[in-house]
Enzyme design. Sequence first.
Site, PDB file in Angstrom:
ATOM      1  N   GLU A 167     -17.207   5.697 -12.858  1.00 22.96           N
ATOM      2  CA  GLU A 167     -18.385   4.850 -12.996  1.00 22.96           C
ATOM      3  C   GLU A 167     -18.216   3.962 -14.231  1.00 22.96           C
ATOM      4  O   GLU A 167     -18.328   2.741 -14.155  1.00 22.96           O
ATOM      5  CB  GLU A 167     -19.619   5.748 -13.152  1.00 22.96           C
ATOM      6  CG  GLU A 167     -20.915   5.058 -12.900  1.00 22.96           C
ATOM      7  CD  GLU A 167     -21.091   4.596 -11.471  1.00 22.96           C
ATOM      8  OE1 GLU A 167     -20.932   5.425 -10.546  1.00 22.96           O
ATOM      9  OE2 GLU A 167     -21.371   3.409 -11.281  1.00 22.96           O
ATOM     10  N   CYS A 194      -1.969  -3.934   6.875  1.00 26.67           N
ATOM     11  CA  CYS A 194      -0.963  -4.456   7.802  1.00 26.67           C
ATOM     12  C   CYS A 194      -0.773  -3.609   9.050  1.00 26.67           C
ATOM     13  O   CYS A 194      -0.654  -4.135  10.151  1.00 26.67           O
ATOM     14  CB  CYS A 194       0.388  -4.532   7.117  1.00 26.67           C
ATOM     15  SG  CYS A 194       0.465  -5.576   5.677  1.00 26.67           S
ATOM     16  N   ALA A 197       0.972 -19.717  11.841  1.00 27.07           N
ATOM     17  CA  ALA A 197       0.839 -20.084  13.262  1.00 27.07           C
ATOM     18  C   ALA A 197       1.692 -19.190  14.162  1.00 27.07           C
ATOM     19  O   ALA A 197       2.115 -19.616  15.237  1.00 27.07           O
ATOM     20  CB  ALA A 197       1.185 -21.558  13.472  1.00 27.07           C
ATOM     21  N   GLU A 243      -1.523 -19.291   2.418  1.00 25.43           N
ATOM     22  CA  GLU A 243      -0.855 -20.457   3.019  1.00 25.43           C
ATOM     23  C   GLU A 243      -1.067 -21.701   2.163  1.00 25.43           C
ATOM     24  O   GLU A 243      -0.170 -22.517   2.014  1.00 25.43           O
ATOM     25  CB  GLU A 243      -1.387 -20.679   4.434  1.00 25.43           C
ATOM     26  CG  GLU A 243      -0.657 -21.778   5.178  1.00 25.43           C
ATOM     27  CD  GLU A 243      -1.052 -21.886   6.641  1.00 25.43           C
ATOM     28  OE1 GLU A 243      -1.564 -20.899   7.208  1.00 25.43           O
ATOM     29  OE2 GLU A 243      -0.873 -22.971   7.221  1.00 25.43           O
ATOM     30  N   GLU A 274      -0.506 -13.618  15.545  1.00 26.76           N
ATOM     31  CA  GLU A 274      -1.936 -13.839  15.679  1.00 26.76           C
ATOM     32  C   GLU A 274      -2.545 -13.420  17.026  1.00 26.76           C
ATOM     33  O   GLU A 274      -3.686 -12.961  17.067  1.00 26.76           O
ATOM     34  CB  GLU A 274      -2.235 -15.327  15.441  1.00 26.76           C
ATOM     35  CG  GLU A 274      -1.914 -15.759  14.018  1.00 26.76           C
ATOM     36  CD  GLU A 274      -1.885 -17.255  13.873  1.00 26.76           C
ATOM     37  OE1 GLU A 274      -0.953 -17.895  14.400  1.00 26.76           O
ATOM     38  OE2 GLU A 274      -2.797 -17.805  13.232  1.00 26.76           O
ATOM     39  N   CYS A 323      -4.687   0.252   4.061  1.00 27.24           N
ATOM     40  CA  CYS A 323      -3.531  -0.557   4.437  1.00 27.24           C
ATOM     41  C   CYS A 323      -4.076  -1.697   5.290  1.00 27.24           C
ATOM     42  O   CYS A 323      -4.896  -1.475   6.179  1.00 27.24           O
ATOM     43  CB  CYS A 323      -2.530   0.276   5.238  1.00 27.24           C
ATOM     44  SG  CYS A 323      -1.220  -0.730   5.962  1.00 27.24           S
ATOM     45  N   CYS A 382       0.827  -1.215   0.000  1.00 27.91           N
ATOM     46  CA  CYS A 382       0.000   0.000   0.000  1.00 27.91           C
ATOM     47  C   CYS A 382       0.856   1.257   0.000  1.00 27.91           C
ATOM     48  O   CYS A 382       0.381   2.349  -0.239  1.00 27.91           O
ATOM     49  CB  CYS A 382      -0.871   0.028   1.255  1.00 27.91           C
ATOM     50  SG  CYS A 382       0.121   0.228   2.762  1.00 27.91           S
ATOM     51  N   PHE A 421      -6.614 -18.419  13.096  1.00 25.97           N
ATOM     52  CA  PHE A 421      -6.780 -19.821  12.722  1.00 25.97           C
ATOM     53  C   PHE A 421      -7.789 -20.568  13.597  1.00 25.97           C
ATOM     54  O   PHE A 421      -7.510 -21.627  14.128  1.00 25.97           O
ATOM     55  CB  PHE A 421      -5.383 -20.477  12.836  1.00 25.97           C
ATOM     56  CG  PHE A 421      -5.186 -21.678  11.969  1.00 25.97           C
ATOM     57  CD1 PHE A 421      -4.928 -21.551  10.623  1.00 25.97           C
ATOM     58  CD2 PHE A 421      -5.232 -22.955  12.513  1.00 25.97           C
ATOM     59  CE1 PHE A 421      -4.708 -22.675   9.829  1.00 25.97           C
ATOM     60  CE2 PHE A 421      -5.026 -24.089  11.726  1.00 25.97           C
ATOM     61  CZ  PHE A 421      -4.763 -23.945  10.391  1.00 25.97           C
ATOM     62  N   ARG A 469      -8.055 -25.819  16.512  1.00 28.75           N
ATOM     63  CA  ARG A 469      -7.603 -24.665  17.303  1.00 28.75           C
ATOM     64  C   ARG A 469      -8.790 -23.967  17.968  1.00 28.75           C
ATOM     65  O   ARG A 469      -8.683 -23.465  19.087  1.00 28.75           O
ATOM     66  CB  ARG A 469      -6.792 -23.681  16.470  1.00 28.75           C
ATOM     67  CG  ARG A 469      -6.207 -22.585  17.341  1.00 28.75           C
ATOM     68  CD  ARG A 469      -5.197 -21.730  16.630  1.00 28.75           C
ATOM     69  NE  ARG A 469      -3.869 -22.299  16.569  1.00 28.75           N
ATOM     70  CZ  ARG A 469      -2.943 -22.181  17.521  1.00 28.75           C
ATOM     71  NH1 ARG A 469      -3.216 -21.529  18.646  1.00 28.75           N
ATOM     72  NH2 ARG A 469      -1.745 -22.709  17.383  1.00 28.75           N
TER      73      ARG A 469
HETATM   74  C1  LIG Z   1     -14.000   4.116  -5.281  1.00 27.02           C
HETATM   75  C2  LIG Z   1     -15.291   4.782  -5.634  1.00 27.02           C
HETATM   76  C3  LIG Z   1     -16.024   5.360  -4.642  1.00 27.02           C
HETATM   77  C4  LIG Z   1     -17.235   5.972  -4.939  1.00 27.02           C
HETATM   78  N1  LIG Z   1     -17.929   6.536  -3.912  1.00 27.02           N
HETATM   79  C5  LIG Z   1     -19.105   7.132  -4.173  1.00 27.02           C
HETATM   80  C6  LIG Z   1     -19.833   7.741  -3.126  1.00 27.02           C
HETATM   81  O1  LIG Z   1     -19.414   7.751  -1.961  1.00 27.02           O
HETATM   82  N2  LIG Z   1     -21.019   8.296  -3.438  1.00 27.02           N
HETATM   83  C7  LIG Z   1     -21.499   8.307  -4.706  1.00 27.02           C
HETATM   84  O2  LIG Z   1     -22.566   8.838  -4.931  1.00 27.02           O
HETATM   85  N3  LIG Z   1     -20.813   7.759  -5.723  1.00 27.02           N
HETATM   86  C8  LIG Z   1     -19.637   7.168  -5.483  1.00 27.02           C
HETATM   87  N4  LIG Z   1     -18.941   6.594  -6.515  1.00 27.02           N
HETATM   88  C9  LIG Z   1     -19.505   6.586  -7.860  1.00 27.02           C
HETATM   89  C10 LIG Z   1     -18.890   7.655  -8.817  1.00 27.02           C
HETATM   90  O3  LIG Z   1     -17.616   8.011  -8.407  1.00 27.02           O
HETATM   91  C11 LIG Z   1     -19.676   8.893  -8.860  1.00 27.02           C
HETATM   92  O4  LIG Z   1     -20.952   8.612  -9.310  1.00 27.02           O
HETATM   93  C12 LIG Z   1     -19.040   9.978  -9.744  1.00 27.02           C
HETATM   94  O5  LIG Z   1     -19.626  11.189  -9.490  1.00 27.02           O
HETATM   95  C13 LIG Z   1     -19.125   9.646 -11.203  1.00 27.02           C
HETATM   96  O6  LIG Z   1     -18.503  10.673 -11.932  1.00 27.02           O
HETATM   97  P1  LIG Z   1     -17.485  10.430 -13.116  1.00 27.02           P
HETATM   98  O7  LIG Z   1     -17.164  11.729 -13.678  1.00 27.02           O
HETATM   99  O8  LIG Z   1     -16.323   9.652 -12.687  1.00 27.02           O
HETATM  100  O9  LIG Z   1     -18.378   9.543 -14.066  1.00 27.02           O
HETATM  101  P2  LIG Z   1     -18.016   8.825 -15.408  1.00 27.02           P
HETATM  102  O10 LIG Z   1     -17.685   7.400 -15.115  1.00 27.02           O
HETATM  103  O11 LIG Z   1     -17.013   9.578 -16.164  1.00 27.02           O
HETATM  104  O12 LIG Z   1     -19.434   8.909 -16.132  1.00 27.02           O
HETATM  105  C14 LIG Z   1     -20.557   8.354 -15.541  1.00 27.02           C
HETATM  106  C15 LIG Z   1     -21.789   8.442 -16.427  1.00 27.02           C
HETATM  107  O13 LIG Z   1     -22.244   9.773 -16.534  1.00 27.02           O
HETATM  108  C16 LIG Z   1     -22.482  10.113 -17.891  1.00 27.02           C
HETATM  109  N5  LIG Z   1     -22.195  11.546 -18.047  1.00 27.02           N
HETATM  110  C17 LIG Z   1     -21.176  12.217 -17.491  1.00 27.02           C
HETATM  111  N6  LIG Z   1     -21.285  13.522 -17.784  1.00 27.02           N
HETATM  112  C18 LIG Z   1     -22.376  13.658 -18.554  1.00 27.02           C
HETATM  113  C19 LIG Z   1     -23.012  14.766 -19.165  1.00 27.02           C
HETATM  114  N7  LIG Z   1     -22.529  15.984 -19.061  1.00 27.02           N
HETATM  115  N8  LIG Z   1     -24.123  14.542 -19.869  1.00 27.02           N
HETATM  116  C20 LIG Z   1     -24.633  13.313 -20.011  1.00 27.02           C
HETATM  117  N9  LIG Z   1     -24.068  12.229 -19.448  1.00 27.02           N
HETATM  118  C21 LIG Z   1     -22.961  12.408 -18.733  1.00 27.02           C
HETATM  119  C22 LIG Z   1     -21.547   9.214 -18.646  1.00 27.02           C
HETATM  120  O14 LIG Z   1     -21.965   9.041 -19.979  1.00 27.02           O
HETATM  121  C23 LIG Z   1     -21.586   7.964 -17.838  1.00 27.02           C
HETATM  122  O15 LIG Z   1     -22.687   7.182 -18.199  1.00 27.02           O
HETATM  123  C24 LIG Z   1     -17.715   5.989  -6.258  1.00 27.02           C
HETATM  124  C25 LIG Z   1     -16.959   5.410  -7.271  1.00 27.02           C
HETATM  125  C26 LIG Z   1     -15.757   4.805  -6.974  1.00 27.02           C
HETATM  126  C27 LIG Z   1     -14.977   4.185  -8.065  1.00 27.02           C
HETATM  127  S1  FES Z   2      -0.974  -3.192   3.173  1.00 31.30           S
HETATM  128 FE1  FES Z   2      -0.029  -1.514   4.112  1.00 31.30          FE
HETATM  129  S2  FES Z   2       1.895  -2.291   4.683  1.00 31.30           S
HETATM  130 FE2  FES Z   2       0.846  -4.029   3.905  1.00 31.30          FE
END
Ligand SMILES: Cc1cc2nc3c(=O)[nH]c(=O)nc-3n(C[C@H](O)[C@H](O)[C@H](O)COP(=O)(O)OP(=O)(O)OC[C@H]3O[C@@H](n4cnc5c(N)ncnc54)[C@H](O)[C@@H]3O)c2cc1C
Ligand code: FES
Length: 1333
Positions: free
Chosen positions: A266, A150, A1083, A805, A1265, A148, A116, A917, A883
């Site tokens: 997304e 660990c 272990a 393991e 452990e 992380c 990480c 374990f 265990r």
């Molecule tokens: C690790 C992780 C954590 C996340 N946590 C959250 C969270 O806590 N809460 C939450 O709500 N979401 C969360 N999400 C989901 C996502 O991040 C959000 O929905 C984010 O806002 C998507 O935006 P983007 O620009 O990355 O979308 P993109 O993946 O770039 O696009 C998403 C969609 O929107 C469409 N689009 C984008 N702009 C337009 C536009 N102007 N007109 C028409 N269509 C459009 C695209 O065509 C596509 O279908 C998470 C995602 C990840 C990977």
């Molecule tokens: S995952 Fe952070 S040190 Fe191993």
Amino acid sequence: MESDTLVFFVNGTKVVDKNVDPEMTLLTYLRTKLNFTGTKLGCAEGGCGACTVMISKYSPSENQISHYSVNACLSPVCAVHGLAVTTVEGIGSTKTRLHPVQERIAKAHGSQCGFCTPGIVMSMYTLLRNNPQPSYDEMMAAFEGNLCRCTGYRPIIQGYKTFTKEYCCGDAGVNGCCQNQNATTQQEEEEMLSSTKLYNANEFVPFDPTQEPIFPPELKNHADQYSKTVQFCSDRLKWIRPVSIDEILDLKAQYPDAKLINGNTEVGVEVKFKNQHYPVLLTPSHIPELKRVEITDTGVVFGASVSLSVIDKVLKNQIESLPEYKTGVFSAIVEMLRWFAGPQVRNVSAIGGNIITASPISDLNPLLMAAGCKLTLISRSGTRNVVMNDTFFTGYRKTLLEKEEILLFVHIPHTRQDEYFYGYKQSPRREDDIAIVNAGMRVIFEPGTHIVREIALSFGGMAPTTVLATKTMKALVGRKWEENMLDDICELLKKDLQLSPSAPGGMIEYRKTLTASFFFKFYLTVMNKLHAKEVIEASVPSSYKTTISPLQRDNIKSSQLYQEVADGQPADDAVGRPLVHLSAFKQTTGEAIYCDDIPPINGELYLAFVTSTKAHAKIRSIKSDEATCLDGVHAFITYKDVPGSNSTGVAVYDEEVFASEKVVCVGQIIGAIVADDKAIAQRAAKQVIVHYDELDPIITIEDAISKESYFNAIHTIARGNVQEGFEMSDHVIDGEVRLGGQEHFYLEANAAIAIPKGEDGEMEIISSSQNPTLNQKLAAKALGVPQNRIVAKVKRLGGGFGGKETRCCMYSTCLAVAAHRVGKPVRFMMDRDEDMCMSGFRHPFLARYKVGFNNNGKIQSIEIDLYSNAGCSLDLSASVMDRALYSVDGCYMIPNIRTTGYPCKTNIASNTAFRGFGGPQGMFVMEHIITDIAYKCNISQHRIREINMYKEGDLTHYNQTFITNNSLDRCWKECLQKSDYQRRKRQVDMYNSENRWKKRGISIIPTKYGISFTFKTLNQTGALVQVYTDGSVLIAHGGTEMGQGLHTKMIQVASRALNIPVNKIFISETSTNTVPNTSPTAASSGSDLNGQAVKIACDKILQRLNSFVLSNPKGSWEDWVTAAYLDRVSLSATGFYKVPDIGHDMNTNTGHPFSYFTVGVGCSEVEIDCLTGDHHVIRTDIVMDLGQSLNPAIDIGQIEGAFMQGYGLFTIEDLRWSPNGTLLTRGPGMYKIPSFGDVPTVFNVSLLANCPNKHAIYSSKAVGEPPLFLASSVFFGIKYAIMSARADAGITNIFCMDSPATAEHIRMACQDQFTSKFPPAEPGTYVPWFIRM
Ligand SMILES: Cc1cc2nc3c(=O)[nH]c(=O)nc-3n(C[C@H](O)[C@H](O)[C@H](O)COP(=O)(O)OP(=O)(O)OC[C@H]3O[C@@H](n4cnc5c(N)ncnc54)[C@H](O)[C@@H]3O)c2cc1C
Ligand code: FES
Ligand code: FES
């Protein structure tokens, strides 16, 4: 269509690619094309932060360079055209100079396995590039997207805290901050008073922010050139970046199905995990209108491509500059963004992406909908404005946008006088997690009154789309904001938000209850405001006040206490000193090589598994023609290709290398595609079609019990007369309790490379395995060659925790077969979802018990049946259950006991070893019983523990004398005293008497962990010590380095044994051709076993050198070594060690299974929110006996890491399957491990002083452990808090709380007027969406 040339910079070097594959992520590009392997792949879905890099961008319009962190696994490589990328290799190196962010995390012991570390380093580095002196809160926010597994996070936080305002002197000018040489805050002083130093912060290299690499001038000088329209095309995909609104509208008209991607957070996940393919992608990052931010009289207008980080910044500015009443919606959005993903996602993902994805659990949509935001849509046909109301979302992930239309602007309005607006979100983990339910709530009153004029209640997670509770809203208009409104709210919401008992996501009653709980919070918050404005007289009752206060994050305080080495210890003797993990510095720079970092070997191919999608079925046919026809595919491997035996397994051969006729779990390996690269192999693997004839599966423990499906390994330990014991007891109660499984979530997924040598059947297997010998053995069996033809090697693992393991050996066996078949080197590294689905977990347990005890709480007799869900093969399940049987006594003397273990055979992936374990499962059952007894006897839990606790010399139920040199008693008393338990318990009780909806709990829990493999044969190992003529020493031993610092400790052992400094000693790898027939590194016995073997080998060398020392007493080590060499004395020696006097026979209950016990005590105080089920740990104190620690920094790191892993086990880590046995929680998005924000606010760890252990190397004790179970103090603290909530609701019966204590479990256990309104559906009348084991 012609492709443009991709140009970007990495670490100051220009990259030009005329033929880029637009499907490639930045991560794959960095790792495979540019060989920058410092950036790691942990999950490929933006959930772990291992792939964090910094992007720098020049904006000509602002003439400004901005830096931001991103997840390289989600960023398309095309998206960095014209940008500069900085990876961990670009900021420092052990060969030149470490950057302070690299140096400090290493020196503070914040890097264990190190997988990480590069990601964490880059998050901190990016923060400092933008803000050379951040606040503590800003630092913690920077880590919200990093995990992380660990360290337990504490050392990372402590090391990096030295960069913060709170720590520094405040002078971050040209010469850099004084870097805290003498500056200390009050908190630091407090910590120093109680800590022994594990490192010296004064030695840190000063941080000078002026010395960072400059932005590539070419990108700035030719910004125009890089801001033009570009397109990158392949046969499968067009990636186009238009630069004007007209251009994008034309393109959208031309390609109506094209996706607009901003952050790709997304779409990237859809493509990777949902098998979606979008042939045309349009990136609007350079279209000014879509990036616009406009402050208007009525609110703020954001272009749809504005990132969430920018929105956060703009709204915070607005909140600061506008009157409070205007910023209700802004504040709610800012608060929501605090819990929205991590910065790497927020920096790139856009508001438009969030809205148009139309996820039912979008965090912004409920707020935008409740606020009635206006959206501007545009297409070639024109522009239109729509209000975000209940007509906007037309179905699951659908909106009313026409195909050619795009979202242009989002108008977020001000709130007005008499208007109140709040947002709510509950997720399994507080930080970087998606919502279970979220809500936006707005109310407007008739001016100066508390009569509702307008109200909007919008919910996510309650339907296939974000919804408005329209009936409720209508019913509330015209009503007074008074308590009687609450009487109707549950019924009203119930009508609006009708979730079927089988609805996707499950947790139906909880989700329904949350809607009412949120409204209750909203009601109280608004009431408080109305009272403050003197609109109403009634105020929020004082016992309800904490309900409405937002959660605050306090700075973490910690202390680490250990006994320093004696004054006279020679300087070269490294034993007992807090040496930094010897790979730590390389881990911070990306120089440390993990399996998949090894450069490709000439002709190397890639393997992707084809696995079962059914839990139990006959294989009718397999169709692979389409897959094998794909360009770049070399072979499809099945059981027919196994030259030796297709039968394989761990304890017994009850598995197949490749399934031949039948599959017995989802994720079982049926075949494997071998192809030119990973992308082709994975694409082809998806095209292999398997037809099945389904058979009835057995999924749960209950299924197995009803069908008597057990492995032939049912063991019993019995002592005394259980029946008589019950008869002598004042009370006899019975019950049952469950403990869920746990995913290992090592940051490095399983990986291996098999290299056929071309003659005599020789093959080399390099893997990420805790068990090279089993890799060797099973590969030889499958290939039909003697074991001497296979060399299995391990350099280091990115975490193992038991998960590597045995199961890893199944994959390396398939790989060996594939490499043999194609005659070329073959590699694989699993994706996180594959790894989780295929590799098994900690065993879930069910216990059924009957306990007899007296009025004073003294236990007389216990009968416990333990059932584990072992999965489809035996693997290590018999030993895990053994265990658990050995541990079921906890730390308590039970005169009469009978305990039987049933490993259940089911159709889920084979469950396997995991830190502890079976021990934690056994001890958990006992501690659960203790809480029952305490409740029944009305005596405090800690008193019941004291009454029953082992005393020195007592006999355990397996007839081993309990001897710890009084350590258990000492740890208990020291922990009681250090934690100030009695006073704090009184405070907790006082707090609970004064608060209705927030409750606190405190619990103190002891642990004893028997050290040794319970399978006697494994308690052996070997070592090879070789001294070269320059005096340097190379050690090989049987253990693998997986972050636990084993190699560092072994070098410390050798330094004492040979009396030479550690820098003369080196360990390169673990290999079956240097030390044969090794036991797995497991272990907790790695240091005990290998330490002795290393010492034995060193002693042999010393003995051989003795005469040369005597003849030249003033000579140096090198002189003696040279003299010995010239005299033809062997400078190579082996050491072999077996643990003496162990072995236990369960049938006769004789002998003893363990060499000795490691003991400790943990005390935790927690706070829960009874309305939502949220919790946090206020304080944890741990006291452990680790003998004379070989390395206190590593040992304390193990305690903290194990504690946090145990914390996950007992609280947030929640595995879920579909009823037909498909794992649903596959990856960090769905399965939550603890994050930075989960560290106890006060975290004190102390090693018991003066407790040498004669059973292990240099009086030390095993540590890996034993500490994990101490985290159950959090669970029992939570249970204590829940009991108080239940008592307030008039419920006083004993209640069973299964582990983990998820938010759902906590909320639903706090029964009250809200939960009672949402009863569960009748079991058997519906199919639940998920099941837990
Ligand atoms: C690790 C992780 C954590 C996340 N946590 C959250 C969270 O806590 N809460 C939450 O709500 N979401 C969360 N999400 C989901 C996502 O991040 C959000 O929905 C984010 O806002 C998507 O935006 P983007 O620009 O990355 O979308 P993109 O993946 O770039 O696009 C998403 C969609 O929107 C469409 N689009 C984008 N702009 C337009 C536009 N102007 N007109 C028409 N269509 C459009 C695209 O065509 C596509 O279908 C998470 C995602 C990840 C990977
Ligand atoms: S995952 Fe952070 S040190 Fe191993
Ligand atoms: S690998 Fe990118 S976030 Fe996990």
